[in-house]
Motif scaffolding. Structure first.
Motif, PDB file in Angstrom:
ATOM      1  N   GLY A  26       0.831  -1.201   0.111  1.00  0.00           N
ATOM      2  CA  GLY A  26      -0.022   0.238   0.107  1.00  0.00           C
ATOM      3  C   GLY A  26       0.765   1.199  -0.129  1.00  0.00           C
ATOM      4  O   GLY A  26       0.262   2.470  -0.571  1.00  0.00           O
ATOM      5  N   THR A  96     -11.410   0.819   4.276  1.00  0.00           N
ATOM      6  CA  THR A  96     -12.215   1.698   3.597  1.00  0.00           C
ATOM      7  C   THR A  96     -11.403   2.576   2.769  1.00  0.00           C
ATOM      8  O   THR A  96     -11.946   3.573   2.014  1.00  0.00           O
ATOM      9  CB  THR A  96     -12.590   2.764   4.869  1.00  0.00           C
ATOM     10  OG1 THR A  96     -11.671   3.377   5.517  1.00  0.00           O
ATOM     11  CG2 THR A  96     -13.544   2.184   5.814  1.00  0.00           C
ATOM     12  N   GLY A  97     -10.048   2.422   2.664  1.00  0.00           N
ATOM     13  CA  GLY A  97      -9.239   2.866   1.553  1.00  0.00           C
ATOM     14  C   GLY A  97      -8.787   4.248   1.960  1.00  0.00           C
ATOM     15  O   GLY A  97      -8.344   5.237   1.039  1.00  0.00           O
ATOM     16  N   LYS A  98      -8.877   4.713   3.391  1.00  0.00           N
ATOM     17  CA  LYS A  98      -8.536   5.892   3.733  1.00  0.00           C
ATOM     18  C   LYS A  98      -6.932   6.061   3.623  1.00  0.00           C
ATOM     19  O   LYS A  98      -6.348   5.125   4.721  1.00  0.00           O
ATOM     20  CB  LYS A  98      -9.021   6.194   4.913  1.00  0.00           C
ATOM     21  CG  LYS A  98      -8.532   7.697   5.735  1.00  0.00           C
ATOM     22  CD  LYS A  98      -9.261   8.072   6.997  1.00  0.00           C
ATOM     23  CE  LYS A  98      -8.932   9.215   7.665  1.00  0.00           C
ATOM     24  NZ  LYS A  98      -9.362   9.511   9.012  1.00  0.00           N
ATOM     25  N   ASP A 175      -2.919  -0.587  -9.747  1.00  0.00           N
ATOM     26  CA  ASP A 175      -3.638   0.134  -8.517  1.00  0.00           C
ATOM     27  C   ASP A 175      -4.554  -0.829  -8.069  1.00  0.00           C
ATOM     28  O   ASP A 175      -4.890  -0.944  -6.873  1.00  0.00           O
ATOM     29  CB  ASP A 175      -4.230   1.265  -9.126  1.00  0.00           C
ATOM     30  CG  ASP A 175      -3.173   2.432  -9.279  1.00  0.00           C
ATOM     31  OD1 ASP A 175      -2.215   2.415  -8.537  1.00  0.00           O
ATOM     32  OD2 ASP A 175      -3.258   3.299 -10.122  1.00  0.00           O
ATOM     33  N   ARG A 179      -4.992  -2.367  -4.244  1.00  0.00           N
ATOM     34  CA  ARG A 179      -6.198  -1.957  -3.520  1.00  0.00           C
ATOM     35  C   ARG A 179      -6.986  -3.315  -2.810  1.00  0.00           C
ATOM     36  O   ARG A 179      -7.294  -3.007  -1.731  1.00  0.00           O
ATOM     37  CB  ARG A 179      -7.151  -1.060  -4.335  1.00  0.00           C
ATOM     38  CG  ARG A 179      -6.787   0.397  -4.529  1.00  0.00           C
ATOM     39  CD  ARG A 179      -8.025   1.259  -4.616  1.00  0.00           C
ATOM     40  NE  ARG A 179      -8.324   0.728  -6.010  1.00  0.00           N
ATOM     41  CZ  ARG A 179      -7.915   1.565  -7.259  1.00  0.00           C
ATOM     42  NH1 ARG A 179      -7.090   2.577  -7.247  1.00  0.00           N
ATOM     43  NH2 ARG A 179      -8.463   1.306  -8.456  1.00  0.00           N
ATOM     44  N   THR A 182      -4.595  -4.537  -0.140  1.00  0.00           N
ATOM     45  CA  THR A 182      -4.732  -3.611   1.073  1.00  0.00           C
ATOM     46  C   THR A 182      -6.171  -4.172   1.741  1.00  0.00           C
ATOM     47  O   THR A 182      -6.014  -3.906   3.085  1.00  0.00           O
ATOM     48  CB  THR A 182      -4.523  -2.327   0.606  1.00  0.00           C
ATOM     49  OG1 THR A 182      -3.440  -1.930   0.055  1.00  0.00           O
ATOM     50  CG2 THR A 182      -4.733  -1.396   1.774  1.00  0.00           C
ATOM     51  N   ARG A 183      -7.273  -4.426   1.132  1.00  0.00           N
ATOM     52  CA  ARG A 183      -8.383  -4.652   1.705  1.00  0.00           C
ATOM     53  C   ARG A 183      -8.328  -6.073   2.439  1.00  0.00           C
ATOM     54  O   ARG A 183      -8.684  -6.164   3.844  1.00  0.00           O
ATOM     55  CB  ARG A 183      -9.561  -4.797   0.672  1.00  0.00           C
ATOM     56  CG  ARG A 183      -9.761  -3.465  -0.039  1.00  0.00           C
ATOM     57  CD  ARG A 183     -10.075  -2.374   0.984  1.00  0.00           C
ATOM     58  NE  ARG A 183     -10.612  -1.063   0.152  1.00  0.00           N
ATOM     59  CZ  ARG A 183      -9.788  -0.298  -0.371  1.00  0.00           C
ATOM     60  NH1 ARG A 183      -8.633  -0.460  -0.456  1.00  0.00           N
ATOM     61  NH2 ARG A 183     -10.436   0.712  -1.298  1.00  0.00           N
TER      62      ARG A 183
END
Length: 209
Positions: A26, A96-98, A175, A179, A182-183
């Protein structure tokens, strides 16, 4: 023989926890943004510097965290519960991808590898607390320090390799894949955080009864 100097279970769980929290995959887009104006040699140097800073910060707290707790009068169950809450917040950010805001790439230079990449992005509060909790969970302090040190070293080897070959990994994964990974890391970290809080609650109840 290895079991006499290392707690392999603690090493494995600590490696997994710290690696998931630091999330080197990430960090690839942020690293590439911070080093966008650097040459390949400068980018390699930045990857090394960021890894070294992160390693030094986490190892420092892993070794001296026990004395910090004693000085402040904080119990291990309290650290486990608060650490679990903190890790849960980190996990929610991953899910949440923050992401934290990063400086403009125009102002990025070698120092950007130290701050904010080395710390607090890689060596943030979550990773620091996880290392401290892991040491306190060891059977003996010496075995705990050695196991956590080994886990931190292996973790940062992975981080360095990830940053060192970040351009190729970004092209290979893209990307979307980063992502998704990362989740997944966020979900695993959430489970680890809940287990840590549960252990802390039971330990706290046990000391009070």
């Amino acid at each position: 023989m290895l079991d006499s100097v290392l707690d392999l279970t603690l090493l494995a769980t600590s490696f997994t926890t710290i690696l998931v929290i630091q999330d080197p995959l990430g960090a690839i887009p942020i690293f590439l943004s911070l080093t966008s104006r650097q040459t390949d040699a400068e980018r390699r140097r930045s990857a090394w510097h960021a890894t070294l800073v992160s390693f030094a910060v986490i190892l420092l707290f892993a070794i001296f965290g026990r004395y910090i707790l004693m000085f402040l009068g904080i119990t291990v169950p309290a650290l486990q519960i608060s650490g679990g809450l903190l890790l849960l917040l980190v996990a929610l950010e991953l899910l949440t991808g923050k992401i934290e805001e990063t400086p403009d790439s125009e102002g990025a230079n070698t120092n950007a590898a130290l701050v904010p990449l080395g710390t607090p992005l890689l060596a943030g509060p979550g990773a620091i607390v996880a290392a401290m909790v892991a040491v306190e969970s060891a059977r003996t302090p010496v075995i705990g320090w050695m196991s956590i040190t080994a886990a931190i070293i292996v973790t940062h080897v992975v981080i360095w390799l990830t940053l060192r070959f970040s351009v190729g990994l970004h092209r290979l994964l893209g990307d979307s894949a980063i992502r998704v990974l990362t989740r997944i890391f966020g979900l695993l970290l959430a489970a680890i955080a809940v287990q840590m809080m549960a252990d802390g609650v039971f330990a706290y109840i046990g000391t009070e009864l």
